[in-house]
Motif scaffolding. Structure first.
Motif, PDB file in Angstrom:
ATOM      1  N   ILE A  61       0.834  -1.203   0.000  1.00 22.65           N
ATOM      2  CA  ILE A  61       0.000   0.000   0.000  1.00 22.65           C
ATOM      3  C   ILE A  61       0.869   1.253   0.000  1.00 22.65           C
ATOM      4  O   ILE A  61       1.960   1.269   0.561  1.00 22.65           O
ATOM      5  N   ARG A  62       0.388   2.284  -0.682  1.00 20.54           N
ATOM      6  CA  ARG A  62       0.989   3.621  -0.606  1.00 20.54           C
ATOM      7  C   ARG A  62       0.101   4.448   0.314  1.00 20.54           C
ATOM      8  O   ARG A  62      -1.108   4.538   0.112  1.00 20.54           O
ATOM      9  N   LEU A  63       0.708   5.016   1.331  1.00 19.34           N
ATOM     10  CA  LEU A  63      -0.006   5.876   2.271  1.00 19.34           C
ATOM     11  C   LEU A  63       0.374   7.322   1.985  1.00 19.34           C
ATOM     12  O   LEU A  63       1.554   7.679   2.025  1.00 19.34           O
ATOM     13  N   ILE A  64      -0.620   8.120   1.660  1.00 18.16           N
ATOM     14  CA  ILE A  64      -0.413   9.558   1.518  1.00 18.16           C
ATOM     15  C   ILE A  64      -1.125  10.214   2.691  1.00 18.16           C
ATOM     16  O   ILE A  64      -2.314   9.977   2.911  1.00 18.16           O
ATOM     17  N   ALA A  65      -0.373  10.987   3.456  1.00 15.06           N
ATOM     18  CA  ALA A  65      -0.944  11.690   4.611  1.00 15.06           C
ATOM     19  C   ALA A  65      -0.573  13.158   4.499  1.00 15.06           C
ATOM     20  O   ALA A  65       0.598  13.515   4.365  1.00 15.06           O
ATOM     21  N   LYS A  66      -1.589  13.996   4.549  1.00 15.27           N
ATOM     22  CA  LYS A  66      -1.377  15.450   4.542  1.00 15.27           C
ATOM     23  C   LYS A  66      -1.945  15.987   5.847  1.00 15.27           C
ATOM     24  O   LYS A  66      -3.139  15.856   6.113  1.00 15.27           O
ATOM     25  N   TRP A  67      -1.072  16.544   6.640  1.00 16.67           N
ATOM     26  CA  TRP A  67      -1.417  17.070   7.962  1.00 16.67           C
ATOM     27  C   TRP A  67      -1.654  18.565   7.825  1.00 16.67           C
ATOM     28  O   TRP A  67      -0.771  19.306   7.391  1.00 16.67           O
ATOM     29  N   TYR A  68      -2.853  19.010   8.186  1.00 20.46           N
ATOM     30  CA  TYR A  68      -3.229  20.416   8.079  1.00 20.46           C
ATOM     31  C   TYR A  68      -3.399  20.999   9.480  1.00 20.46           C
ATOM     32  O   TYR A  68      -4.387  20.734  10.157  1.00 20.46           O
ATOM     33  N   PHE A  69      -2.419  21.785   9.896  1.00 21.61           N
ATOM     34  CA  PHE A  69      -2.458  22.435  11.205  1.00 21.61           C
ATOM     35  C   PHE A  69      -3.099  23.813  11.076  1.00 21.61           C
ATOM     36  O   PHE A  69      -3.026  24.435  10.014  1.00 21.61           O
ATOM     37  N   PRO A  70      -3.723  24.303  12.145  1.00 18.96           N
ATOM     38  CA  PRO A  70      -4.434  25.594  12.055  1.00 18.96           C
ATOM     39  C   PRO A  70      -3.515  26.734  11.604  1.00 18.96           C
ATOM     40  O   PRO A  70      -2.407  26.900  12.114  1.00 18.96           O
ATOM     41  N   ALA A  71      -4.001  27.497  10.637  1.00 20.32           N
ATOM     42  CA  ALA A  71      -3.281  28.693  10.179  1.00 20.32           C
ATOM     43  C   ALA A  71      -3.247  29.702  11.326  1.00 20.32           C
ATOM     44  O   ALA A  71      -4.099  29.685  12.220  1.00 20.32           O
ATOM     45  N   THR A  72      -2.236  30.558  11.299  1.00 18.42           N
ATOM     46  CA  THR A  72      -2.074  31.579  12.336  1.00 18.42           C
ATOM     47  C   THR A  72      -1.861  32.923  11.663  1.00 18.42           C
ATOM     48  O   THR A  72      -1.833  33.016  10.437  1.00 18.42           O
ATOM     49  N   LYS A  73      -1.672  33.954  12.459  1.00 13.06           N
ATOM     50  CA  LYS A  73      -1.367  35.267  11.883  1.00 13.06           C
ATOM     51  C   LYS A  73      -0.022  35.244  11.157  1.00 13.06           C
ATOM     52  O   LYS A  73       0.150  35.914  10.151  1.00 13.06           O
ATOM     53  N   ARG A  74       0.919  34.440  11.674  1.00 12.33           N
ATOM     54  CA  ARG A  74       2.251  34.359  11.074  1.00 12.33           C
ATOM     55  C   ARG A  74       2.336  33.349   9.938  1.00 12.33           C
ATOM     56  O   ARG A  74       3.209  33.446   9.080  1.00 12.33           O
ATOM     57  N   HIS A  75       1.460  32.351   9.954  1.00  8.35           N
ATOM     58  CA  HIS A  75       1.519  31.271   8.963  1.00  8.35           C
ATOM     59  C   HIS A  75       0.160  31.122   8.291  1.00  8.35           C
ATOM     60  O   HIS A  75      -0.811  30.736   8.911  1.00  8.35           O
ATOM     61  N   LYS A  76       0.131  31.435   7.021  1.00  8.12           N
ATOM     62  CA  LYS A  76      -1.118  31.502   6.258  1.00  8.12           C
ATOM     63  C   LYS A  76      -1.521  30.150   5.662  1.00  8.12           C
ATOM     64  O   LYS A  76      -0.704  29.241   5.524  1.00  8.12           O
ATOM     65  N   HIS A  77      -2.772  30.070   5.279  1.00  9.49           N
ATOM     66  CA  HIS A  77      -3.355  28.892   4.642  1.00  9.49           C
ATOM     67  C   HIS A  77      -2.509  28.450   3.448  1.00  9.49           C
ATOM     68  O   HIS A  77      -2.141  29.257   2.599  1.00  9.49           O
ATOM     69  N   GLY A  78      -2.173  27.152   3.405  1.00 10.15           N
ATOM     70  CA  GLY A  78      -1.423  26.597   2.282  1.00 10.15           C
ATOM     71  C   GLY A  78       0.081  26.634   2.445  1.00 10.15           C
ATOM     72  O   GLY A  78       0.801  26.004   1.663  1.00 10.15           O
ATOM     73  N   GLU A  79       0.575  27.335   3.450  1.00  7.45           N
ATOM     74  CA  GLU A  79       2.023  27.434   3.679  1.00  7.45           C
ATOM     75  C   GLU A  79       2.523  26.132   4.297  1.00  7.45           C
ATOM     76  O   GLU A  79       1.884  25.571   5.197  1.00  7.45           O
ATOM     77  N   TYR A  80       3.662  25.624   3.799  1.00  6.93           N
ATOM     78  CA  TYR A  80       4.257  24.439   4.406  1.00  6.93           C
ATOM     79  C   TYR A  80       4.655  24.743   5.850  1.00  6.93           C
ATOM     80  O   TYR A  80       5.108  25.846   6.157  1.00  6.93           O
ATOM     81  N   MET A  81       4.509  23.753   6.710  1.00  3.40           N
ATOM     82  CA  MET A  81       4.894  23.884   8.114  1.00  3.40           C
ATOM     83  C   MET A  81       6.334  23.398   8.248  1.00  3.40           C
ATOM     84  O   MET A  81       6.624  22.225   7.994  1.00  3.40           O
TER      85      MET A  81
END
Length: 133
Positions: A61-81
Motif C-alpha cells: 500500500i501507498r499511504l499519503i498523509a497530509k497534515w493540516y495544522f491551524p493557520a495563524t497570523k504568522r503562517h497563512k493557509h497553504g504554507e508548508y509547516m
C-alpha cells in the motif's frame, strides 16, 4: 483499490517518540505513554474509526498523509509547516493507530509513503491509501 478520506480535526502535535521512562521497584526501566500522548492516540482512534475499510488491507500500500495544522497570523493557509513535529514522528503514531484499528494486516505493508504538513484554515488530516501491485 484506492481509499481516501479527510478527518476534520486539529491534528495532535505530540508524537509517539515522546514516550516516558519510569523505573519500577526492581530498578528496571519501563516505558509508558504520557497523558498527552494517550489523548492524542484517543483523538486519532476516534476519528480514524469512522473510516475503517470494509476489508482489511493485505497487500502493498501507498499511504499519503497530509497534515493540516491551524493557520495563524504568522503562517497563512497553504504554507508548508517547517517546524516540529517531524513528519516521521507524526506518521508513527498514525500508522500504529491504523494498525490497531485493522486498516491493514501489518504496517509493514506500507511500502510507499508521501507525507506533507501545512497550515490551513481547515485543520485536519487527509489520508489516501492506494494499492501497490
Amino acid at each position: 483499490m484506492e481509499y481516501k478520506f479527510f478527518m476534520h480535526m486539529e491534528p495532535p502535535k505530540i508524537t509517539h517518540q515522546q514516550k516516558r521512562v519510569g523505573i519500577n521497584s526492581a530498578g528496571k526501566p519501563y516505558f509508558y505513554e504520557s497523558e498527552r500522548l494517550r489523548d492524542a492516540r484517543n483523538l486519532l482512534t476516534v476519528n480514524l474509526a469512522k473510516h475503517i475499510p470494509t476489508n482489511m488491507i493485505t497487500h502493498g500500500i501507498r499511504l499519503i498523509a497530509k497534515w493540516y495544522f491551524p493557520a495563524t497570523k504568522r503562517h497563512k493557509h497553504g504554507e508548508y509547516m517547517l517546524t516540529r513535529p517531524d513528519t516521521d514522528n507524526l506518521q508513527k503514531l498514525l500508522k500504529d493507530v491504523m494498525t490497531d484499528l485493522h486498516f491493514w494486516k501489518d504496517d509493514a505493508l506500507v511500502c510507499s509513503e508521501i507525507v506533507e504538513k501545512f497550515y490551513s484554515d481547515i485543520p485536519g488530516i487527509y489520508i489516501s491509501l492506494e494499492e501497490i501491485t
